[in-house]
Every structure is written in structure tokens, then in C-alpha cells.
Design a protein around this motif. Sequence first.
Motif, PDB file in Angstrom:
ATOM      1  N   LYS A  92      17.902  68.291  32.558  1.00 24.16           N
ATOM      2  CA  LYS A  92      19.136  68.908  33.041  1.00 24.16           C
ATOM      3  C   LYS A  92      19.969  69.413  31.867  1.00 24.16           C
ATOM      4  O   LYS A  92      20.134  68.730  30.863  1.00 24.16           O
ATOM      5  CB  LYS A  92      19.943  67.894  33.859  1.00 24.16           C
ATOM      6  CG  LYS A  92      19.249  67.470  35.144  1.00 24.16           C
ATOM      7  CD  LYS A  92      20.077  66.467  35.920  1.00 24.16           C
ATOM      8  CE  LYS A  92      19.358  66.038  37.180  1.00 24.16           C
ATOM      9  NZ  LYS A  92      20.115  65.019  37.946  1.00 24.16           N
ATOM     10  N   PHE A 175      21.335  71.511  41.424  1.00 23.67           N
ATOM     11  CA  PHE A 175      19.940  71.108  41.259  1.00 23.67           C
ATOM     12  C   PHE A 175      19.287  70.581  42.533  1.00 23.67           C
ATOM     13  O   PHE A 175      18.068  70.517  42.620  1.00 23.67           O
ATOM     14  CB  PHE A 175      19.833  70.021  40.180  1.00 23.67           C
ATOM     15  CG  PHE A 175      20.295  70.462  38.818  1.00 23.67           C
ATOM     16  CD1 PHE A 175      19.575  71.376  38.075  1.00 23.67           C
ATOM     17  CD2 PHE A 175      21.474  69.958  38.273  1.00 23.67           C
ATOM     18  CE1 PHE A 175      19.995  71.785  36.832  1.00 23.67           C
ATOM     19  CE2 PHE A 175      21.903  70.359  37.028  1.00 23.67           C
ATOM     20  CZ  PHE A 175      21.167  71.276  36.301  1.00 23.67           C
ATOM     21  N   THR A 242      14.912  67.851  40.716  1.00 26.33           N
ATOM     22  CA  THR A 242      15.036  67.583  39.282  1.00 26.33           C
ATOM     23  C   THR A 242      15.353  66.123  39.008  1.00 26.33           C
ATOM     24  O   THR A 242      15.548  65.750  37.852  1.00 26.33           O
ATOM     25  CB  THR A 242      16.153  68.442  38.662  1.00 26.33           C
ATOM     26  OG1 THR A 242      17.412  68.031  39.218  1.00 26.33           O
ATOM     27  CG2 THR A 242      15.936  69.908  38.940  1.00 26.33           C
ATOM     28  N   LYS A 260      11.420  74.082  43.235  1.00 28.08           N
ATOM     29  CA  LYS A 260      12.231  74.790  42.244  1.00 28.08           C
ATOM     30  C   LYS A 260      12.708  73.840  41.153  1.00 28.08           C
ATOM     31  O   LYS A 260      13.867  73.868  40.731  1.00 28.08           O
ATOM     32  CB  LYS A 260      13.424  75.481  42.911  1.00 28.08           C
ATOM     33  CG  LYS A 260      13.026  76.616  43.841  1.00 28.08           C
ATOM     34  CD  LYS A 260      14.231  77.357  44.389  1.00 28.08           C
ATOM     35  CE  LYS A 260      13.814  78.539  45.259  1.00 28.08           C
ATOM     36  NZ  LYS A 260      14.959  79.275  45.829  1.00 28.08           N
ATOM     37  N   ASN A 262      13.234  72.095  37.499  1.00 24.25           N
ATOM     38  CA  ASN A 262      13.465  72.682  36.177  1.00 24.25           C
ATOM     39  C   ASN A 262      12.492  72.135  35.139  1.00 24.25           C
ATOM     40  O   ASN A 262      12.521  72.536  33.986  1.00 24.25           O
ATOM     41  CB  ASN A 262      14.915  72.453  35.729  1.00 24.25           C
ATOM     42  CG  ASN A 262      15.262  70.982  35.613  1.00 24.25           C
ATOM     43  OD1 ASN A 262      14.480  70.118  36.003  1.00 24.25           O
ATOM     44  ND2 ASN A 262      16.432  70.687  35.088  1.00 24.25           N
TER      45      ASN A 262
END
Length: 349
Positions: A92, A175, A242, A260, A262
Motif C-alpha cells: 500500500k 483498495f 490488497t 484488482k 496492487n
Amino acid sequence: MPKKYLFYISQNYSFAILRPLQAEIQRRGGDVKWYLEPNVNASYLATDEEQLTTVEAVQVFNPFAVFVPGNVVPSFIPGIKVTVFHGFDAGKLDWKGKNTHFRVRGCFDLHCSYGKDMTKQFDALAETYKTFKVVDTGWPALDPLFTTDTALNPYISNKDNRPTVLFCSTFSPRFSCAPHIFDAIKKLSESGKWRWLVQFHPKMGADIVNKYKQLESENLTFIETDNVIPLLKSADVMLCDTSSVLLMFLLQRKPVVTFKGNQQGEHLINVSSPEQIESALIDALKQPDELMQHIDDYIKYIHAYTDGNSSARVLDAVDNFTFDSLKTKPLNLLRQLKLRKKLGYWKLS
């Protein structure tokens, strides 16, 4: 005279992180007390766990070391300040594009790290700041992941032999995937193909939590808990975004599908649309050889310890710690003022 240790916590999930360490301290004959920030639910304390409710009581207790699974700790609390971290590096970034996991806030004397990459990065930071030391110990929270028997796990059903999917999501709107894949989860759970367990970060918005609670059925169970270890051990595959909990799941050699996410890498199956989730989970449940090899390689990279003895290594690191060669930590006046306000403590000490 037993050594005295303080557990300073700011989030409800911290109880489960520190209890393996508490067990090791008690095994060695040490004394543990807990100090909870005002937002922490004291009802999570076990009947044999003692809470100190004021800073004055903490100072009288005068711990040898203070363990913190968080980012900050007051300088006016005595003892060696030790961070054991609240999770893995989930990649993050803050608004400046910097990884928040490696932000040095000037509060700690000792960082107990885990994994080659994490230790390497904190070693470099220690060399730059010279105000703290780093020891690669493994993460105490994971000791039960490798040692606890599953016989009494409440989330394992002997009567239901369907594959179990654990869906976890972080709370940050930036997120979290939970708001975006609700319809897909609803449809998949209603199909009855798999058994679903759903658990969110404690800070998840009440609107999202309530929405998912409405999906509860014989196929889906929504769980609120301060201990995710039994959940991790009960599932065959995870769906996540995430949240760093996905890394804990991977350590069991179990696949993770990210929506999706990260984090990039061949150890994960990442999808970008809700329509791809079902097929990705089907592939993950097959545990293909190539995917499992990538997972094995990644485990060695982030947390090679699988012996369940990280708590022992943390205590050894604290016992061997000295302030030799360290510079004085920064005053952190603004941060310490905020902590004084939060804890209602204004005495000079």
C-alpha cells in the motif's frame, strides 16, 4: 523476579497477534500486562489477562519491554519499545507514492522483522537513521498457523465436503474490492457450489458489513473475529484485494485470487472484472504445479520460518538488545502530543 512486559495495542486485531508471544513469555516465567487505547474493545481480553487502565499504572508496572503491533507508541511509557508489526507488506502506498510499511516514525528501539526483503529494507533504514536495531525473528502472530491443531476449529465442517472459499477485504475505499464485487459474490454463493466464509477488516464501513450479512445462508457465513488464524486454516482458497491477510493465507501453500490487487507476481491469480472471479477460483482450487512452485518461492522470500517459534526468537532478540551505538530518537513532539491527548495524560515524565 519475573521479567515484566507490556502489550500496547490500538486495534482489536492486535490481541491475536500478541497472544502467541504472551504464551512464550509466560512459559519463561515472565509477567504480561495489557494497555489498550480508548478505541479497543476490552471485552476481547481473556479472563486471565490483566489490563492496566492508566498511564500511571503502566509507569508503576515499569515494563522491561513494550510490544506494539502498530505504528506508534508513547515515549512516556517505560521500557524497550519493540514493534512486531500488524501485518505483512501489502504494497500500500501513501498519497506521495511511498510504501507505508517502511515508514520510520521514530518511536521504536527494536524492529522485529520477517522475510528477506523486509529485513533488508529495514536494515538499510537502520543504517540511515541509527536510532533503532533490526532482528529477523519471524512474526509471532503466525506461530499458531504452524502449530495449532485443527480438531477444534469452529469453521471446519465435517458434514460439508464442498471446497471452502474465504473472502477477505480491507476497509479503505481506495483498495477494498467488497463494494465492487457484491453481486458476483451473491450469485456465486447462491449457486451452492462452494462454502463461503466472509471476514472483513475491523474498520470496514457498517454499510458494507450489513450488506454482506444479508447474504448469510447455508452457503455463506459472515464472521466477525479478532483472530483470523482459524479462518485461514479452514479454507481451501482465498479471494482478496490488497489486505495483507492474503500473505498469511499463502504461507499455508494455498492459492489466492486477488481482485484488482496492487501486488503483482506469479504467486497470485489476479483478476480485473467480477466475471473472471469464478473461473479464477476454479483454477486456484486445482492447485496447478506451476502456481504452487511460485507460491513456494514466495514463501521463502516473505516468511521462511514455519517452525512456530517466532515468539521465542522475538523474546531472545529483546533479551539481547542493547542501546549501544544508537542515537537518541527524535522528540516527535506533534505525534507525542497527539498520543497524550488520546490517552488523556499530561504529566511530564
